[in-house]
Design a protein around this motif. Structure first.
Motif, PDB file in Angstrom:
ATOM      1  N   ASP A   1      11.232  -5.629   0.538  1.00  0.00           N
ATOM      2  CA  ASP A   1      10.831  -4.241   0.227  1.00  0.00           C
ATOM      3  C   ASP A   1      10.506  -3.469   1.485  1.00  0.00           C
ATOM      4  O   ASP A   1      10.492  -2.236   1.495  1.00  0.00           O
ATOM      5  CB  ASP A   1       9.505  -4.231  -0.553  1.00  0.00           C
ATOM      6  CG  ASP A   1       9.680  -4.639  -1.985  1.00  0.00           C
ATOM      7  OD1 ASP A   1      10.832  -4.673  -2.443  1.00  0.00           O
ATOM      8  OD2 ASP A   1       8.646  -4.924  -2.633  1.00  0.00           O
TER       9      ASP A   1
ATOM     10  N   GLN B   1       3.020   8.172  -2.250  1.00  0.00           N
ATOM     11  CA  GLN B   1       3.512   8.880  -3.421  1.00  0.00           C
ATOM     12  C   GLN B   1       2.551   8.795  -4.609  1.00  0.00           C
ATOM     13  O   GLN B   1       2.558   9.660  -5.474  1.00  0.00           O
ATOM     14  CB  GLN B   1       4.879   8.316  -3.807  1.00  0.00           C
ATOM     15  CG  GLN B   1       5.618   9.187  -4.801  1.00  0.00           C
ATOM     16  CD  GLN B   1       7.088   9.277  -4.488  1.00  0.00           C
ATOM     17  OE1 GLN B   1       7.567   8.688  -3.535  1.00  0.00           O
ATOM     18  NE2 GLN B   1       7.818  10.014  -5.294  1.00  0.00           N
TER      19      GLN B   1
ATOM     20  N   SER C   1       5.058  -1.660 -11.936  1.00  0.00           N
ATOM     21  CA  SER C   1       3.826  -2.461 -11.976  1.00  0.00           C
ATOM     22  C   SER C   1       3.008  -2.064 -13.179  1.00  0.00           C
ATOM     23  O   SER C   1       2.137  -1.217 -13.072  1.00  0.00           O
ATOM     24  CB  SER C   1       2.954  -2.230 -10.740  1.00  0.00           C
ATOM     25  OG  SER C   1       3.687  -2.060  -9.606  1.00  0.00           O
TER      26      SER C   1
ATOM     27  N   GLY D   1       8.361  11.981  -0.155  1.00  0.00           N
ATOM     28  CA  GLY D   1       8.871  11.851   1.207  1.00  0.00           C
ATOM     29  C   GLY D   1       8.251  10.698   1.964  1.00  0.00           C
ATOM     30  O   GLY D   1       7.090  10.357   1.749  1.00  0.00           O
TER      31      GLY D   1
END
Ligand SMILES: Cc1cc2nc3c(=O)[nH]c(=O)nc-3n(C[C@H](O)[C@H](O)[C@H](O)COP(=O)(O)OP(=O)(O)OC[C@H]3O[C@@H](n4cnc5c(N)ncnc54)[C@H](O)[C@@H]3O)c2cc1C
Lengths: 619, 427
Positions: free
Chosen positions: A38, A366, A177, A372
């Motif tokens: 990730d 976020q 999640s 972004g």
């Protein structure tokens, strides 16, 4: 069981920056993320920087963060936006080789001292009364810590939409999640729902590049990091094409199949990053929209068509893509999609990004309603620094609006809250002329040195540069010239009898560095970077002086602190609406209160009166 | 939020006294006195009863439901018979309920808080209450109704539009947006500029309406200036005697002249060869006379005084009662020619107020002046083209800030709204 100072949840842009910052401050840090792979993933556009965003990246670098260096190492096209405009509004941007970005980020994280990477899904927090003191993983193991930073991005109740198909997921190919979401619900935080989308990815080998316009990078690339010199990777060009009336017809005919328009999505999307459906509906009179075809790397074939994010069904995506010049035979490698997710209203955070209601828990990225990579990373940095400090029992570092874009963003978030995904723009910064990308180091590195997050390399580089700048400034202000002398050096000037230094002359719109060098040949000895830097300062000197006065006024308001337990309902004359807003935001001082939406001078006067009254009562 | 009440009309004996109650409990508090309220915005006569059931007064009662009221809250007005005893009894009775006596200005502050007024309107209200003449009342009324706020809002909207045009070229430079917006922005800036300038030009006249015009009476000694002033003011303000040179200094009398607030200045008789004290008086008189808004020259047509006449000055001959020619003349003693003189003055003042703007306080003028200076700078930078939009934007921002300080508005994020509603953005 492992014991850390700081645990960071999530290996996205916010998480990486947070973990690295905490570790730089000497905190024993764990970065817990679903999978090691990730780390450094760019969920959307493989590009870093831009206007406002480029400023954030420079500021992260000034505090010795990681994003700038990784972006430089993976950049395959660098462009300085607004090159012809004033330095305050220029923003560096680069496209990255997605894979190199990920590889570099992982390397930087793995080699950082005091930083461990833990793979696993966080399903719960370990609570010590009202304080978070670690996390529980899906396999039941625990990671204990003094403070926790949560940066789970779009993974809270994430829902992916393609046409009328939707399924739970944190990002294409990743699960959401849900267990953690339940725990967060139990904290009783104000949650909202936002959405965002991404375009289909195309196979570059099926694009007719020879029929498209090209956009190259700059000849003299402007990098992000103050420590970088030149891009290590080969540089590439992008293609440019446009939608046409046929494209628009296809989209219009299929609108009700779009997840956005078929009524499948409730969340609010960003107005500045609309889907192609949105553009066609809202700006019906435009019959063509620009698309940038951006290669996602040097040895991959995926191309990112910038400008056509969508949640239409796959077959419609194929149809409209193929209606576009140069894409007639294009093959879609991964369809575009929209994602809806939960965010936490950032008004519940203080200026150090810690939750007021759960001790030791920081939120960044976020999850706070931003969009972004750069916005996420900048918050990560602040949360990481403060989580490390809190773990050591040190007081939080707060940034000020007149000092950085980072703090403009955090102040906007925590004072105004979020109604649509928040993105940085230069126009959000009222002190824009002094908050430039070029002087981010001068603004922030001293603070970094103070809090101890800046390494030895940068310290030396920075101090050298400061010394040269100081000497340069002295030289630029040393000698004044009469209008006559100035004219004879070929500079147009009013014969008003005022003597001026080269520094003062550089404030005139058409006086350049070369001009003053003709006037004072001694200046030719200045290092060219130093000369340019001083001329940028000189250009705005008068305005910066004026803004300093504004800042001083602001300081006065900042000196009226509002106690954490201040009771707004005790202020008589305050409208119910403002009382509710003030209770939601709980401003730290009068200056922050003034920035709340809908605040009036009369209400501020009432607050001030009450603050003074309480102070007097205490004294 | 507390419910508050207070006497809204002047203290003391009057025909009618109005008590105003405002706040969430206003209806409850009033009902306790008058049994039932008339429908909102309809007048009804009610008997106001004391706690023991005895009659306090027969009152005209008006109820306003928030937010459609002066303060934006529920409001009740009790129009009582204006006796001091009645008023204090009703105030006492209200104080026994769930309400408290308002602090000075608290109603207005609530109105400001609830967005029923902007700062300029509050000032207008203050002026309205303090107004002495019809002209002042009309002026204050316009400001109170928000005319200045509306004007500023219109300018601000244009400036925000101009700023958004520039910001879009800056913040969305890598997108499909216009690059050079110089023309459109210049046009917007210049139109606001013209308006602000006009308003500033009308400031002097507007301020005069509010503070009063100065009218100097000028003429040789013993022309009867003081007697004229007394006749105009209908009271003995200046010492008058038959001996030349009695008025050694400038004497001011404030009065309502045909609806205008004016201050009449009686100046020392202007003559040579006066003693030292009188000479200072004359000097002062000359300078005051020159600075006045209007001058009445009281002298024979062929006489000469050391004050130059200006455009709309008025000339009349003295001692109308004792002359035989047909020169326009007045007599303070008999009142002959006074009505004609008042008409002349009134006409002159009226032409001066034609240009009156809405800005009436020095604070308004200063803020507009700052806004104008920034606008001028912005126009100049815009003229240098897109390369200097960063500085032009800063000047526009500064101009907007000055205007906002005038109406007491804080915070602007309307800029981005304007951008997103006008442009298709997003790659
Ligand atoms: C489809 C899509 C489209 C986008 N479009 C745009 C765009 O057009 N423009 C733009 O500016 N931005 C866009 N973005 C946003 C941008 O990608 C994010 O703003 C940015 O990546 C946020 O960074 P972050 O660190 O907060 O979260 P992310 O980068 O999302 O990282 C979150 C990380 O947390 C990990 N994680 C989550 N939950 C757990 C858990 N329970 N346990 C362990 N690890 C966990 C995840 O594995 C992930 O690595 C888009 C994002 C998506 C998904």
């Amino acid at each position: 069981m492992k014991q850390f100072d700081v645990v960071v949840v999530g290996g996205g842009h916010a998480g990486c920056e947070a973990a690295h910052a905490a570790a730089r401050c000497g905190a024993q840090t764990a970065l817990v993320t679903m999978k090691k792979s990730d780390i450094g993933i760019m969920s959307c556009n493989p590009a870093i920087g831009g206007l406002g965003k480029g400023h954030l990246v420079r500021e992260i670098d000034a505090l010795d963060g990681v994003m700038a260096k990784v972006a430089d190492a993976s950049g395959i096209q660098f462009r300085l936006l607004n090159r012809r405009k004033g330095p305050a509004v220029q923003g560096p941007r680069a496209q990255s080789d997605r894979r190199v970005y990920q590889r570099e980020m992982l390397r930087v994280m793995e080699t950082a001292e005091s930083l461990s990477i833990v793979e696993g899904e966080v399903v719960d927090f370990i609570m010590n009364g009202q304080a978070a003191s670690g996390v529980v993983l899906a396999d039941g193991s625990e990671v204990r810590s003094k403070t926790v930073v949560l940066t789970s991005g779009t993974f809270l109740r994430g829902l992916i939409h393609i046409g009328d198909v939707s399924y739970a997921g944190g990002r294409m190919g990743d699960k959401e999640s849900s267990l953690l979401a339940k725990r967060i619900e139990s904290f009783d935080l104000p949650l909202g729902r936002l959405k965002t989308g991404t375009p289909p990815r195309l196979d570059g080998r099926t694009i007719a590049w020879d029929r498209l316009e090209r956009q190259d990078g700059d000849d003299d690339p402007t990098l992000f990091s103050f420590l970088s010199k030149s891009p290590p990777l080969r540089q590439v060009a992008c293609g440019i094409t446009h939608t046409n009336s046929q494209t628009h017809d296809i989209i219009r005919e299929n609108l009700e199949k779009s997840a956005m328009y078929g009524g499948h999505i409730d969340g609010t999307g960003p107005r500045y990053c609309p889907s192609i459906e949105d553009k066609i509906v809202r700006f019906g009179d435009k019959d063509s929209h620009q698309i940038f075809l951006e290669p996602e790397g040097l040895d991959v074939d995926t191309v990112y068509p910038n400008g056509v994010s969508t949640s239409l069904p796959e077959d419609v995506q194929v149809a409209y893509i193929r209606s576009i010049v140069g894409l007639e035979d294009a093959v879609i490698l991964q369809p575009g999609y929209a994602i809806e997710y939960d965010f936490v209203d950032p008004c519940v955070l203080d200026a150090g990004l810690s939750l007021r209601s759960v001790l030791g828990l920081f939120l960044a990225g976020q999850i706070n309603g931003t969009t972004g990579y750069e916005e996420a990373a900048a918050q990560g940095l602040v949360a990481g620094l403060n989580a490390a400090r809190a773990a050591k029992g040190a007081s939080p570092v707060h940034f000020r609006r007149d000092q950085s874009y980072i703090s403009v963003m955090i102040d906007d978030l925590t004072t105004r809250g979020v109604t649509e995904p928040y993105r940085m723009f230069t126009s959000r910064a009222e002190y824009r002329l002094s908050l430039r990308a070029d002087n981010a180091d001068q603004r922030l590195t001293p603070l970094g040195l103070e809090v101890g997050c800046v390494g030895a390399d940068r310290t030396k580089h920075f101090l050298d540069k400061m010394e040269k700048l100081d000497a340069g400034r002295t030289l630029m202000k040393a000698e004044s010239f009469t209008p006559k002398q100035i004219s004879s050096a070929g500079i147009k000037i009013n014969q008003d009898g005022t003597k001026r230094t080269p520094f003062q002359l550089l404030a005139f719109p058409d006086v350049a560095l070369e001009d003053v060098v003709r006037l004072a040949p001694g200046l030719a000895e200045l290092d060219s970077e130093v000369g340019l830097q001083i001329s940028r300062e000189a250009l705005y000197a008068n305005y910066i002086e004026r803004q300093k006065q504004d800042v001083e006024r602001l300081r006065k308001d900042e000196s009226y602190g509002i106690p954490a337990d201040f009771s707004y309902s005790d202020v008589s004359g305050l409208s119910a609406e403002l009382t509710a807003k003030l209770e939601r935001v709980r401003p730290a001082d009068l200056a922050q209160a003034a920035r709340i939406d809908g605040m009036t001078p009369a209400a501020l006067a009432l607050l001030l009166g009450r603050i003074r009254y309480l102070e007097k009562k205490q004294a | 939020m507390d419910t508050i009440f207070a006497l809204a009309t002047a203290q003391g004996r009057a025909g009618v006294a109005v008590i105003r109650i405002s706040g969430p409990q206003a209806f409850v508090c009033a009902t306790a006195l008058c049994g039932s309220l008339p429908n909102p915005r309809q007048a009804g006569v009610r008997a106001l009863l004391d706690s023991d059931g005895s009659l306090l007064d027969q009152a005209l009662v008006l109820a306003f439901q928030g937010p459609n009221s002066f303060t934006g809250e529920d409001v009740v007005e009790l129009h009582l018979h204006g006796s001091i005893a009645v008023v204090s009894a009703v105030l006492r009775r209200l104080g026994e309920g769930d309400a408290r006596l308002a602090e000075p200005g608290e109603f207005t502050r609530r109105a400001l808080e609830n967005d029923k007024m902007d700062l300029a309107q509050v000032e207008g209200l203050g002026d309205l209450i303090a107004s002495e003449t019809e002209g002042q009342r009309r002026q204050a009324q316009r400001i109170f109704e928000g005319a200045l706020g509306q004007k500023i809002e219109a300018w601000r909207t244009n400036l925000i539009r101009a700023a958004s045009l520039i910001e879009v070229t800056i913040d969305f430079a890598d997108e499909d947006v216009p690059v050079d917006v110089t023309q459109e922005v210049s046009a917007l800036l210049l139109s606001v500029r013209t308006d602000v300038e006009n308003e500033l030009n009308g400031f002097a006249a507007a301020e005069r309406i509010r503070t009063g015009f100065e009218i100097a009476i000028i003429g040789p000694p013993n022309a009867g200036k003081s007697t004229l002033l007394n006749a105009l003011a209908k009271r003995d303000a200046a010492i008058t005697s038959e001996r030349a040179g009695t008025t050694r200094d400038v004497i001011e009398v404030r009065m309502d002249l045909d609806g205008y607030a004016v201050t009449l200045l009686d100046t020392a008789g202007l003559r040579d060869g006066a003693d030292e004290i009188e000479a200072t008086g004359i000097e002062r008189a000359v300078s005051r006379a020159n600075a006045s808004d209007l001058r009445i020259f009281l002298m024979e047509p062929d006489e000469i005084v050391p004050v130059a006449s200006q455009d709309d000055d008025i000339f009349v001959a003295p001692k109308a009662d004792a002359r035989t020619d047909d020169v326009p003349a007045v007599s303070g003693k008999t009142g002959q020619g006074i009505p004609e003189l008042i008409t002349l003055v009134s006409r002159a003042l009226s032409s001066k107020t034609q240009s009156a703007g809405l800005a009436t306080h020095a604070r308004h003028r200063d803020a507009m002046q700052m806004s104008l200076t920034a606008l001028d700078a912005a126009v100049e930078w815009i003229g240098h083209g897109p390369d200097h939009y960063d500085i032009a934007a800063e000047e526009i921002r500064s101009s907007i800030r000055s205007l906002e300080s005038l109406v007491g508005r804080i915070g602007v994020e309307n800029l981005l709204d304007e951008i997103f509603s006008s442009f298709c953005l997003g790659k």
